[in-house]
Scaffold this motif. Structure first.
Motif, PDB file in Angstrom:
ATOM      1  N   MET A  52     -19.734 -72.454   8.051  1.00 12.98           N
ATOM      2  CA  MET A  52     -20.177 -71.278   7.394  1.00 12.98           C
ATOM      3  C   MET A  52     -20.190 -70.130   8.004  1.00 12.98           C
ATOM      4  O   MET A  52     -19.787 -68.997   7.781  1.00 12.98           O
ATOM      5  CB  MET A  52     -21.725 -71.551   6.951  1.00 12.98           C
ATOM      6  N   MET A  53     -20.535 -70.251   9.289  1.00 13.76           N
ATOM      7  CA  MET A  53     -20.516 -68.937  10.173  1.00 13.76           C
ATOM      8  C   MET A  53     -19.031 -68.702  10.556  1.00 13.76           C
ATOM      9  O   MET A  53     -18.881 -67.404  10.559  1.00 13.76           O
ATOM     10  CB  MET A  53     -21.389 -69.450  11.768  1.00 13.76           C
ATOM     11  N   THR A  54     -18.201 -69.747  10.519  1.00 13.83           N
ATOM     12  CA  THR A  54     -16.577 -69.273  10.809  1.00 13.83           C
ATOM     13  C   THR A  54     -16.353 -68.782   9.535  1.00 13.83           C
ATOM     14  O   THR A  54     -15.440 -67.809   9.680  1.00 13.83           O
ATOM     15  CB  THR A  54     -15.941 -70.741  11.237  1.00 13.83           C
ATOM     16  N   LEU A  55     -16.535 -69.096   8.344  1.00 20.17           N
ATOM     17  CA  LEU A  55     -16.122 -68.459   7.342  1.00 20.17           C
ATOM     18  C   LEU A  55     -16.556 -67.084   7.098  1.00 20.17           C
ATOM     19  O   LEU A  55     -15.683 -66.249   6.646  1.00 20.17           O
ATOM     20  CB  LEU A  55     -16.665 -69.178   6.001  1.00 20.17           C
ATOM     21  N   GLY A  56     -17.683 -66.787   7.593  1.00 18.02           N
ATOM     22  CA  GLY A  56     -18.252 -65.361   7.848  1.00 18.02           C
ATOM     23  C   GLY A  56     -17.424 -64.571   8.538  1.00 18.02           C
ATOM     24  O   GLY A  56     -17.252 -63.291   8.413  1.00 18.02           O
ATOM     25  N   THR A  57     -16.996 -65.157   9.822  1.00 19.28           N
ATOM     26  CA  THR A  57     -16.018 -64.559  10.748  1.00 19.28           C
ATOM     27  C   THR A  57     -14.533 -64.050  10.170  1.00 19.28           C
ATOM     28  O   THR A  57     -14.092 -63.243  10.254  1.00 19.28           O
ATOM     29  CB  THR A  57     -15.867 -65.423  11.882  1.00 19.28           C
ATOM     30  N   ILE A  58     -13.972 -65.214   9.337  1.00 15.97           N
ATOM     31  CA  ILE A  58     -12.837 -64.993   8.614  1.00 15.97           C
ATOM     32  C   ILE A  58     -13.113 -63.724   7.371  1.00 15.97           C
ATOM     33  O   ILE A  58     -12.240 -62.799   7.313  1.00 15.97           O
ATOM     34  CB  ILE A  58     -12.527 -66.040   7.881  1.00 15.97           C
ATOM     35  N   TRP A  59     -14.148 -63.628   6.829  1.00 15.95           N
ATOM     36  CA  TRP A  59     -14.363 -62.584   6.066  1.00 15.95           C
ATOM     37  C   TRP A  59     -14.482 -61.222   6.767  1.00 15.95           C
ATOM     38  O   TRP A  59     -14.105 -60.299   6.353  1.00 15.95           O
ATOM     39  CB  TRP A  59     -15.841 -62.901   5.281  1.00 15.95           C
ATOM     40  N   ASP A  60     -14.976 -61.034   8.111  1.00 13.73           N
ATOM     41  CA  ASP A  60     -15.278 -60.162   8.843  1.00 13.73           C
ATOM     42  C   ASP A  60     -13.842 -59.715   9.416  1.00 13.73           C
ATOM     43  O   ASP A  60     -13.382 -58.404   9.476  1.00 13.73           O
ATOM     44  CB  ASP A  60     -16.032 -60.595  10.255  1.00 13.73           C
ATOM     45  N   VAL A  61     -12.782 -60.419   9.730  1.00 10.96           N
ATOM     46  CA  VAL A  61     -11.300 -60.133  10.001  1.00 10.96           C
ATOM     47  C   VAL A  61     -10.773 -59.439   8.748  1.00 10.96           C
ATOM     48  O   VAL A  61      -9.935 -58.451   9.073  1.00 10.96           O
ATOM     49  CB  VAL A  61     -10.801 -61.744  10.240  1.00 10.96           C
ATOM     50  N   VAL A  62     -10.962 -59.615   7.624  1.00  7.52           N
ATOM     51  CA  VAL A  62     -10.522 -59.126   6.440  1.00  7.52           C
ATOM     52  C   VAL A  62     -11.226 -57.727   6.304  1.00  7.52           C
ATOM     53  O   VAL A  62     -10.309 -56.728   6.137  1.00  7.52           O
ATOM     54  CB  VAL A  62     -10.709 -59.859   5.198  1.00  7.52           C
ATOM     55  N   ASN A  63     -12.673 -57.624   6.351  1.00  8.53           N
ATOM     56  CA  ASN A  63     -13.165 -56.357   5.932  1.00  8.53           C
ATOM     57  C   ASN A  63     -13.242 -55.437   7.278  1.00  8.53           C
ATOM     58  O   ASN A  63     -13.616 -54.427   6.784  1.00  8.53           O
ATOM     59  CB  ASN A  63     -14.678 -56.866   5.274  1.00  8.53           C
ATOM     60  N   ASP A  64     -13.604 -55.953   8.247  1.00  9.26           N
ATOM     61  CA  ASP A  64     -13.620 -54.840   9.471  1.00  9.26           C
ATOM     62  C   ASP A  64     -12.733 -53.872   9.564  1.00  9.26           C
ATOM     63  O   ASP A  64     -13.070 -52.656   9.482  1.00  9.26           O
ATOM     64  CB  ASP A  64     -13.871 -55.630  10.744  1.00  9.26           C
ATOM     65  N   PRO A  65     -11.416 -54.282   9.585  1.00  3.03           N
ATOM     66  CA  PRO A  65     -10.447 -53.049   9.732  1.00  3.03           C
ATOM     67  C   PRO A  65     -10.185 -52.339   8.386  1.00  3.03           C
ATOM     68  O   PRO A  65     -10.101 -51.218   8.610  1.00  3.03           O
ATOM     69  CB  PRO A  65      -8.834 -54.166   9.840  1.00  3.03           C
ATOM     70  N   LEU A  66     -10.399 -52.794   7.196  1.00  3.30           N
ATOM     71  CA  LEU A  66     -10.334 -52.104   5.948  1.00  3.30           C
ATOM     72  C   LEU A  66     -11.656 -51.165   6.062  1.00  3.30           C
ATOM     73  O   LEU A  66     -11.350 -49.873   5.799  1.00  3.30           O
ATOM     74  CB  LEU A  66     -10.606 -53.036   4.795  1.00  3.30           C
ATOM     75  N   ILE A  67     -12.961 -51.451   6.471  1.00  2.00           N
ATOM     76  CA  ILE A  67     -14.077 -50.452   6.313  1.00  2.00           C
ATOM     77  C   ILE A  67     -13.906 -49.773   7.713  1.00  2.00           C
ATOM     78  O   ILE A  67     -14.156 -48.481   7.420  1.00  2.00           O
ATOM     79  CB  ILE A  67     -15.173 -51.432   6.950  1.00  2.00           C
ATOM     80  N   GLY A  68     -13.281 -50.002   8.704  1.00  2.00           N
ATOM     81  CA  GLY A  68     -12.830 -49.209   9.758  1.00  2.00           C
ATOM     82  C   GLY A  68     -12.006 -47.873   9.551  1.00  2.00           C
ATOM     83  O   GLY A  68     -12.117 -46.754   9.725  1.00  2.00           O
ATOM     84  N   VAL A  69     -10.930 -48.244   8.703  1.00  2.00           N
ATOM     85  CA  VAL A  69      -9.842 -47.261   8.263  1.00  2.00           C
ATOM     86  C   VAL A  69     -10.576 -46.555   7.307  1.00  2.00           C
ATOM     87  O   VAL A  69     -10.266 -45.044   7.221  1.00  2.00           O
ATOM     88  CB  VAL A  69      -8.788 -47.915   7.937  1.00  2.00           C
ATOM     89  N   PHE A  70     -11.464 -47.101   6.338  1.00  2.00           N
ATOM     90  CA  PHE A  70     -11.950 -46.217   5.481  1.00  2.00           C
ATOM     91  C   PHE A  70     -12.824 -45.400   5.885  1.00  2.00           C
ATOM     92  O   PHE A  70     -12.825 -44.093   5.477  1.00  2.00           O
ATOM     93  CB  PHE A  70     -12.702 -47.348   4.384  1.00  2.00           C
ATOM     94  N   ALA A  71     -13.650 -45.695   6.801  1.00  3.36           N
ATOM     95  CA  ALA A  71     -14.828 -44.604   7.476  1.00  3.36           C
ATOM     96  C   ALA A  71     -13.991 -43.839   8.454  1.00  3.36           C
ATOM     97  O   ALA A  71     -14.428 -42.575   8.263  1.00  3.36           O
ATOM     98  CB  ALA A  71     -15.618 -45.669   8.343  1.00  3.36           C
TER      99      ALA A  71
END
Length: 458
Positions: A52-71
């Protein structure tokens, strides 16, 4: 980058400290108790919990760059780039913290699904939290001395947050009626107490956000104002163009691995080696006292030795302190020596990589005429999250392979006990050697001077 000559006052440094305390409440409370909450309260198998924690990391790999560029492309009416997120993220961040420790008394399948959904929501809020946490220091001032002071106060706040999130949590859980079972090992009966503890933590997080917002300012502005928005590809091209960002990210990742593995395994060590979850409290207390002292001492060490030598010192202290524990992990005094070395070396490392991060934002602007504070922040934040989730997954596999029993049994197998000891000693020691290599290649001050000379020659 516009020059700012105004020095940072004590109240503003306290604002950074309060927010760091809030962030570290989350990190330490979650790191120490979330995996054992999943296994011992929700009674999810340890291998499933790690996945479950690993799946959370995969989700982070997707959302972190998108949120970073958005911000990075957002323009607030105030002209600020980061500080307003403190207002927008306070409640969602705290709510995510509380929901992580909610037991809805569902069947195992639905418990896994609901926990994953909540975990994904929490990580979105945590990404925005990281933008402020990692980015504001560079925007508050361009003074290297003030930045050192800010990072020292942030480290002090981290110690306070760690104390609340780790050392104080056992008394708080007991205050709310938990940890009453034999051996004081977290179990199903502690669900309500952990939820109330998480609610208490969430309230402190909101207060930390608000205090930081009303006491700090963004003073550093871009020299050139750009209307066009940056893409992910353009942003990463600029970041990878700064060599120090790459090596500092790996340096942070190493720190994240060591911290996450120690925090995630200390409760298992206390419960199954020392015989009680409460035994983790004095170990963490020693670590935190040393960390507080080092928060004040590190800027002076940096001034004497220089940044690179100070980074070397922080890593070497931790390696040396682990040697007695590796030789005999069942001898309790050696775990305290280990804790002292982590408190000393870990605090030095924390202050140094934040100091590097602030300078990296300056270098990227000098090289590209654009400030990427939000993206520098989310990139480093992603590195930390990958480290944390990777550690949790590896720890889950290791414990499962050793025969760890999710039932509340004091008598784990010898293989399980040896695995827990290795997680506190040998494994982080290997990672620390990797960090020494990263420090060898990391010379941010030299890269900044080279960037200035190149820009002046243009």
């Amino acid at each position: 980058m516009e020059k700012n000559e105004k020095r940072i006052g004590l109240l503003e440094k306290l604002g950074f400290m309060s927010y760091s305390a809030s962030a570290n409440i989350v990190f330490n409370f979650k790191s120490l108790y979330y995996l054992i909450f999943l296994t011992n309260v929700l009674q999810i198998p340890v291998l499933t919990a790690g996945t479950m924690m690993t799946l959370g990391t995969i989700w982070d790999v997707v959302n972190d760059p998108l949120i970073g560029v958005f911000a990075g492309n957002v323009k607030f009416k105030s002209g600020e780039k980061i500080r307003p997120y403190l207002i927008y993220i306070a409640l969602p961040w705290a709510a995510g913290m509380v929901l992580l420790f909610a037991d809805f008394n569902l069947g195992q399948t639905f418990a896994v699904i609901s926990s994953l959904v909540i975990f994904f929501f929490y990580e979105i809020a945590n990404t925005f939290r990281g933008i402020v946490y990692n980015g504001m220091g560079a925007l508050a001032t361009d003074s290297d001395e003030d930045r050192k002071s800010i990072n020292a106060f942030r480290s002090l706040g981290g110690c306070i947050g760690s104390g609340i999130g780790a050392v104080a949590v056992t008394p708080i859980v007991r205050l709310f009626g938990g940890l009453q079972e034999k051996g004081a090992i977290i179990g199903k009966g502690d669900a309500k107490a952990l939820l109330l503890t998480a609610l208490f933590m969430g309230a402190l997080m909101v207060l930390g956000c608000l205090f930081h917002y009303f006491t700090t300012k963004e003073r550093v502005k871009e020299q050139e104002v750009h209307e066009e928005k940056l893409t992910i590809v353009e942003t990463y091209r600029m970041l990878f163009g700064c060599k120090s960002w790459v090596f500092n990210m790996f340096y942070i990742m190493g720190y994240g691995v060591c911290t996450a593995i120690i925090m995630a395994s200390i409760n298992y060590y206390a419960a199954y080696i020392l015989g009680s979850s409460a035994a983790a409290t004095p170990i963490l207390a020693i670590y935190l006292v040393v960390s507080v002292i080092m928060s004040f001492v590190t800027p002076k060490i940096d001034s004497i030795l220089g940044r690179k030598n100070t980074m070397y010192l922080g890593v070497l202290i931790q390696i040396i302190g682990k040697i007695p524990f590796i030789i005999n992990p069942y001898y309790a005094p050696f775990v305290y020596i280990n804790a002292v070395s982590v408190g000393m070396g870990g605090t030095i490392t924390f202050i140094m990589f934040n100091q590097n991060r602030n300078t990296i934002s300056d270098v990227v602007e000098i090289q590209n005429h654009r400030r990427l504070d939000a993206m520098v922040s989310t990139g480093d934040n992603l590195a930390s999250k990958i480290a944390e989730a990777g550690v949790t997954q590896a720890m889950a596999f290791a414990l499962a392979a050793a025969g760890f029993d999710e039932a509340l049994k004091l008598n784990q197998t010898i293989a399980t006990k040896n695995t827990i000891c290795a997680l506190l000693g040998i494994v982080p020691c290997v990672v620390l050697v990797f960090m020494l290599v990263m420090v060898y290649f990391l010379d941010i001050e030299k890269e900044k001077q080279e960037a200035i000379k190149k820009r002046m020659a243009e």
